[in-house]
Design an enzyme around this catalytic site. Structure first.
Site, PDB file in Angstrom:
ATOM      1  N   ASP A  74       0.805  -1.229   0.000  1.00 48.14           N
ATOM      2  CA  ASP A  74       0.000   0.000   0.000  1.00 48.14           C
ATOM      3  C   ASP A  74       0.833   1.271   0.000  1.00 48.14           C
ATOM      4  OD1 ASP A  74      -2.243  -1.660   0.129  1.00 48.14           O
ATOM      5  OD2 ASP A  74      -2.212  -1.660   2.317  1.00 48.14           O
ATOM      6  N   GLU A  75       1.990   1.234  -0.610  1.00 47.89           N
ATOM      7  CA  GLU A  75       2.885   2.388  -0.599  1.00 47.89           C
ATOM      8  C   GLU A  75       2.442   3.473  -1.573  1.00 47.89           C
ATOM      9  OE1 GLU A  75       3.818  -0.762  -1.191  1.00 47.89           O
ATOM     10  OE2 GLU A  75       5.379  -1.364   0.234  1.00 47.89           O
ATOM     11  N   LYS A 111      -0.517   4.463  -8.035  1.00 46.35           N
ATOM     12  CA  LYS A 111      -0.395   5.837  -8.532  1.00 46.35           C
ATOM     13  C   LYS A 111       0.899   6.014  -9.355  1.00 46.35           C
ATOM     14  CE  LYS A 111       0.282  10.554  -7.132  1.00 46.35           C
ATOM     15  NZ  LYS A 111      -0.165  11.695  -6.375  1.00 46.35           N
ATOM     16  N   GLY A 141      -4.509  -4.309  -3.787  1.00 45.85           N
ATOM     17  CA  GLY A 141      -5.491  -3.263  -4.080  1.00 45.85           C
ATOM     18  C   GLY A 141      -4.706  -2.025  -4.468  1.00 45.85           C
ATOM     19  N   THR A 193      -5.846 -11.493   3.653  1.00 49.31           N
ATOM     20  CA  THR A 193      -6.956 -10.785   2.999  1.00 49.31           C
ATOM     21  C   THR A 193      -8.123 -11.728   2.688  1.00 49.31           C
ATOM     22  OG1 THR A 193      -5.976 -11.213   0.850  1.00 49.31           O
ATOM     23  CG2 THR A 193      -5.385  -9.123   1.907  1.00 49.31           C
ATOM     24  N   ARG A 219       1.690 -29.073  -6.699  1.00 52.28           N
ATOM     25  CA  ARG A 219       1.507 -29.484  -8.094  1.00 52.28           C
ATOM     26  C   ARG A 219       0.304 -30.386  -8.383  1.00 52.28           C
ATOM     27  NH1 ARG A 219       7.084 -31.907  -8.110  1.00 52.28           N
ATOM     28  NH2 ARG A 219       6.403 -31.992  -5.957  1.00 52.28           N
ATOM     29  N   THR A 251      -9.695  -4.815   1.649  1.00 50.32           N
ATOM     30  CA  THR A 251     -10.550  -5.327   2.726  1.00 50.32           C
ATOM     31  C   THR A 251     -11.213  -4.219   3.545  1.00 50.32           C
ATOM     32  OG1 THR A 251      -8.664  -5.360   4.219  1.00 50.32           O
ATOM     33  CG2 THR A 251      -9.101  -7.397   3.012  1.00 50.32           C
ATOM     34  N   ARG A 298      -9.957  -2.733   5.945  1.00 46.40           N
ATOM     35  CA  ARG A 298      -9.471  -2.747   7.330  1.00 46.40           C
ATOM     36  C   ARG A 298      -8.663  -1.484   7.633  1.00 46.40           C
ATOM     37  NH1 ARG A 298      -6.210  -8.336   7.622  1.00 46.40           N
ATOM     38  NH2 ARG A 298      -5.723  -7.721   5.480  1.00 46.40           N
ATOM     39  N   ARG A 320      -5.603   0.530   8.591  1.00 42.49           N
ATOM     40  CA  ARG A 320      -4.186   0.136   8.552  1.00 42.49           C
ATOM     41  C   ARG A 320      -3.493   0.601   9.823  1.00 42.49           C
ATOM     42  NH1 ARG A 320      -3.763   2.494   2.463  1.00 42.49           N
ATOM     43  NH2 ARG A 320      -4.626   0.703   1.360  1.00 42.49           N
ATOM     44  N   ASP A 370       2.236  14.841   1.959  1.00 42.09           N
ATOM     45  CA  ASP A 370       1.151  15.740   2.405  1.00 42.09           C
ATOM     46  C   ASP A 370       0.480  15.262   3.699  1.00 42.09           C
ATOM     47  OD1 ASP A 370       0.380  13.678   0.409  1.00 42.09           O
ATOM     48  OD2 ASP A 370      -1.652  14.246   0.987  1.00 42.09           O
TER      49      ASP A 370
HETATM   50  P1  GDP Z   1      -0.718   0.367  -3.525  1.00 44.58           P
HETATM   51  O1  GDP Z   1      -1.289  -0.921  -3.045  1.00 44.58           O
HETATM   52  O2  GDP Z   1       0.749   0.480  -3.278  1.00 44.58           O
HETATM   53  O3  GDP Z   1      -1.066   0.678  -4.954  1.00 44.58           O
HETATM   54  O4  GDP Z   1      -1.402   1.513  -2.637  1.00 44.58           O
HETATM   55  P2  GDP Z   1      -2.971   1.633  -2.273  1.00 44.58           P
HETATM   56  O5  GDP Z   1      -3.673   2.142  -3.459  1.00 44.58           O
HETATM   57  O6  GDP Z   1      -3.469   0.401  -1.617  1.00 44.58           O
HETATM   58  O7  GDP Z   1      -2.904   2.715  -1.118  1.00 44.58           O
HETATM   59  C1  GDP Z   1      -2.350   3.970  -1.338  1.00 44.58           C
HETATM   60  C2  GDP Z   1      -3.410   5.025  -0.999  1.00 44.58           C
HETATM   61  O8  GDP Z   1      -2.793   6.291  -0.919  1.00 44.58           O
HETATM   62  C3  GDP Z   1      -4.476   5.160  -2.079  1.00 44.58           C
HETATM   63  O9  GDP Z   1      -5.679   5.539  -1.455  1.00 44.58           O
HETATM   64  C4  GDP Z   1      -3.952   6.294  -2.943  1.00 44.58           C
HETATM   65  O10 GDP Z   1      -4.991   6.990  -3.619  1.00 44.58           O
HETATM   66  C5  GDP Z   1      -3.299   7.171  -1.916  1.00 44.58           C
HETATM   67  N1  GDP Z   1      -2.125   7.942  -2.350  1.00 44.58           N
HETATM   68  C6  GDP Z   1      -1.127   7.588  -3.195  1.00 44.58           C
HETATM   69  N2  GDP Z   1      -0.164   8.527  -3.201  1.00 44.58           N
HETATM   70  C7  GDP Z   1      -0.568   9.500  -2.333  1.00 44.58           C
HETATM   71  C8  GDP Z   1       0.014  10.721  -1.869  1.00 44.58           C
HETATM   72  O11 GDP Z   1       1.112  11.115  -2.246  1.00 44.58           O
HETATM   73  N3  GDP Z   1      -0.711  11.433  -0.961  1.00 44.58           N
HETATM   74  C9  GDP Z   1      -1.932  11.026  -0.504  1.00 44.58           C
HETATM   75  N4  GDP Z   1      -2.568  11.788   0.390  1.00 44.58           N
HETATM   76  N5  GDP Z   1      -2.498   9.882  -0.925  1.00 44.58           N
HETATM   77  C10 GDP Z   1      -1.813   9.117  -1.802  1.00 44.58           C
HETATM   78  P1  IMO Z   2      -0.886  -4.194  -2.247  1.00 49.82           P
HETATM   79  O1  IMO Z   2      -0.437  -4.741  -3.561  1.00 49.82           O
HETATM   80  C1  IMO Z   2      -1.021  -4.576   2.122  1.00 49.82           C
HETATM   81  C2  IMO Z   2      -0.966  -8.638   3.718  1.00 49.82           C
HETATM   82  C3  IMO Z   2      -2.212  -9.055   4.462  1.00 49.82           C
HETATM   83  C4  IMO Z   2      -1.625 -10.015   5.463  1.00 49.82           C
HETATM   84  C5  IMO Z   2      -0.521 -10.701   4.678  1.00 49.82           C
HETATM   85  C6  IMO Z   2      -0.936 -12.048   4.097  1.00 49.82           C
HETATM   86  O2  IMO Z   2      -2.170  -3.457  -2.279  1.00 49.82           O
HETATM   87  O3  IMO Z   2       0.220  -3.411  -1.610  1.00 49.82           O
HETATM   88  P2  IMO Z   2      -2.478 -12.739   2.044  1.00 49.82           P
HETATM   89  O4  IMO Z   2      -3.920 -12.435   1.760  1.00 49.82           O
HETATM   90  O5  IMO Z   2      -1.539 -12.249   0.993  1.00 49.82           O
HETATM   91  O6  IMO Z   2      -2.255 -14.177   2.397  1.00 49.82           O
HETATM   92  O7  IMO Z   2      -2.163 -11.914   3.386  1.00 49.82           O
HETATM   93  O8  IMO Z   2      -0.184  -9.824   3.620  1.00 49.82           O
HETATM   94  N1  IMO Z   2      -1.182  -8.147   2.347  1.00 49.82           N
HETATM   95  C7  IMO Z   2      -1.146  -6.853   2.006  1.00 49.82           C
HETATM   96  N2  IMO Z   2      -1.010  -5.745   2.776  1.00 49.82           N
HETATM   97  N3  IMO Z   2      -1.110  -4.463   0.775  1.00 49.82           N
HETATM   98  C8  IMO Z   2      -1.223  -5.558  -0.009  1.00 49.82           C
HETATM   99  O9  IMO Z   2      -1.190  -5.508  -1.356  1.00 49.82           O
HETATM  100  C9  IMO Z   2      -1.289  -6.832   0.609  1.00 49.82           C
HETATM  101  N4  IMO Z   2      -1.428  -8.095   0.150  1.00 49.82           N
HETATM  102  C10 IMO Z   2      -1.346  -8.880   1.221  1.00 49.82           C
HETATM  103  O10 IMO Z   2      -2.838  -7.954   5.067  1.00 49.82           O
HETATM  104  O11 IMO Z   2      -1.007  -9.295   6.509  1.00 49.82           O
HETATM  105 MG    MG Z   3      -2.847  -1.601  -1.828  1.00 47.25          MG
END
Ligand code: GDP
Ligand code: IMO
Ligand code: MG
Length: 436
Positions: free
Chosen positions: A24-25, A29, A51, A140, A154, A313, A315, A317, A345
């Site tokens: 979720d970094e 984007k 996601g 998840t 397998r 999900t 949830r 964070r 920001d």
């Molecule tokens: P990913 O899984 O690494 O693609 O990240 P996610 O989409 O799960 O979570 C990142 C969240 O931060 C999303 O809601 C984005 O819309 C938001 N986001 C991404 N970059 C920025 C940012 O620079 N500032 C803010 N406020 N939100 C951001």
């Molecule tokens: P994106 O690509 C954040 C976490 C779950 C759990 C662990 C194992 O959006 O960054 P799993 O369902 O893979 O067996 O769950 O990994 N997890 C994530 N956390 N972002 C994700 O994906 C994740 N995919 C799995 O929360 O701790």
């Molecule tokens: Mg994500």
């Protein structure tokens, strides 16, 4: 200062975007942004546990299996062999995009070797988590672990190519489901699932997905020969990598940069740039050690301001200060060329901001991240404290227009992680970004 990534991406180079924390970094984007200068975007690992959010104007896309480049109609999207494909989710994603006039005809390729996540995988994931009670991993519940386990085992695995011979698949499903139902009954006292109804669903998966199914490795190598620009999109983050993350609180694939080659059949030496994505702080979903966690008003401030609720999900964070020890480890094992630091920001308005520059473990200082969970659990963060800023930065698009304290924060993070920060996120929308 570190070269314009967008300009370089324009000249037929290949880039890989990978998460440097616990997911979720902001990978979605960054991939969407860099895709402007790419021909092809590739998802190479994980499944619908991911996601990835892309926000363009008033449109918000939450992508689970399709690469984030999909929002741009000219991009060819590829889902490669190491992705575990949940056909229900993928079909739903395709249909949702079609409602927004984004079509996939002639521009989606799915590897015939990709494994399928079927209903019994999701059921097993859920039953296992429930039975573990407070010891659960916090998955998840997308069937990821059980599907990868079947892949490694397998004998009971189903791949995209199996949809081509439905008669054979029907017989195979019968064997698999007989076995799964015995496990469900014996271990969890759970209801059986029906092989017939799953077989019916597989027929519709074949109708919908076989037109896209092919040898993606051949396609990617031809594309490289033709000088196409390819963007590889990591899912999850390095600290969730099965082999290099905080086991057992990880996912079931190699979600670090090291998983790219095996995940799609393209060797790392054919990729010109690896770009690591990190937040200006840290989040984690699910269980496991998190040394810089702020289970207090600071964490709450970050969660609410940054909208830190799971894309998959929903949830909340877990939130905490930037762990430069962890990011530095991820950047090192991924040999990233530069870093995109997102959500700057979100830190606006905090009086002081902390960076964890080292850990103390058993009285000894270390700045190399221990991927061993028992040792990591003993880590006490050693922080450096920097002054915050009050100004709204969401419309800033030049680094030098940021408040001085924000500039200093970026420079200090850069020194601590020993990697250049080439991109800074200042808001969720596509345009809210700074290139240095
Ligand atoms: P990913 O899984 O690494 O693609 O990240 P996610 O989409 O799960 O979570 C990142 C969240 O931060 C999303 O809601 C984005 O819309 C938001 N986001 C991404 N970059 C920025 C940012 O620079 N500032 C803010 N406020 N939100 C951001
Ligand atoms: P994106 O690509 C954040 C976490 C779950 C759990 C662990 C194992 O959006 O960054 P799993 O369902 O893979 O067996 O769950 O990994 N997890 C994530 N956390 N972002 C994700 O994906 C994740 N995919 C799995 O929360 O701790
Ligand atoms: Mg994500």
């Amino acid at each position: 200062m570190f070269g314009n990534i967008l300009f370089e991406a324009d000249t037929g180079m290949n880039c890989c975007v990978v998460g440097l924390q616990w997911g979720d970094e902001g990978k979605g984007k960054i991939v969407d942004t860099l895709a402007e200068h790419s021909d092809i975007v590739v998802r190479y690992s994980g499944g619908a546990n991911a996601g990835h959010t892309v926000i363009v104007g008033n449109d918000r896309f939450a992508l689970h299996l399709l690469p984030s480049g999909v929002v741009r109609q000219n991009i060819v999207c590829v889902i490669t062999n190491a992705v575990v494909v949940d056909p229900d989710t993928l079909i739903k994603e395709i249909d949702t995009l079609a409602q927004k006039n984004i079509t996939l005809d002639n521009r989606l390729l799915i590897s015939e070797n990709a494994h399928l996540v079927l209903d019994y995988h999701k059921k097993e994931d859920q039953l296992r988590e429930e039975s573990l009670g407070k010891n659960k991993l916090g998955t998840t519940i997308r069937g990821i672990g059980p599907c990868y386990a079947d892949k490694v085992g397998r004998s009971y695995a189903v791949r995209m190519a199996d949809l081509r011979d439905l008669e054979k698949l029907g017989a195979k499903l019968q064997t698999i489901i007989d076995r799964k139902n015995k496990i469900f009954a014996a271990l969890y006292n759970a209801e059986p699932i029906s092989a017939d109804s799953l077989f019916e669903k597989c027929k519709s998966y074949a109708d919908r997905l076989l037109p896209f199914t092919t040898d993606t490795t051949e396609f990617l190598h031809k594309s490289i020969t033709d000088g196409k620009s390819i963007l590889f999109e990591g899912a999850q983050g390095t600290l969730l990598d099965l082999d290099h993350g905080t086991f057992p609180f990880v996912t079931s694939s190699n979600s670090s940069a090291l998983g790219m080659s095996a995940g799609c059949g393209v060797p790392a030496k054919m990729v010109d740039k690896f770009i690591g994505v990190a937040k200006a702080y840290t989040t984690r979903v699910g269980a496991g050690p998190f040394p810089t966690e702020q289970d207090n008003e600071i964490g709450q401030y970050i969660r609410e301001k940054g909208g830190e609720y799971g894309t998959t999900t929903g949830r909340p964070r877990r939130c905490g200060w930037l762990d430069a020890v962890a990011v530095s480890y991820a950047a090192t094992i991924g040999a990233v060329d530069s870093v995109a630091l997102m959500h700057l920001d979100t830190l606006t308005g905090l009086k002081e901001i902390k960076i964890c520059r080292a850990y103390k473990i058993n009285g000894k200082e270390t700045n190399f991240f221990p991927a061993n969970t028992a040792r990591l659990s003993l880590a006490t963060p050693i922080y450096e404290t920097l002054p915050g800023w009050e100004e709204d930065i969401s419309e800033v698009n030049d680094f030098h227009d940021l408040p001085l304290n924000a500039q200093n924060y970026i420079c200090r993070v850069e020194e601590t992680i020993k990697k250049p920060i080439a991109i800074i996120g200042v808001g969720p929308e596509r345009s809210e970004i700074i290139f240095r």
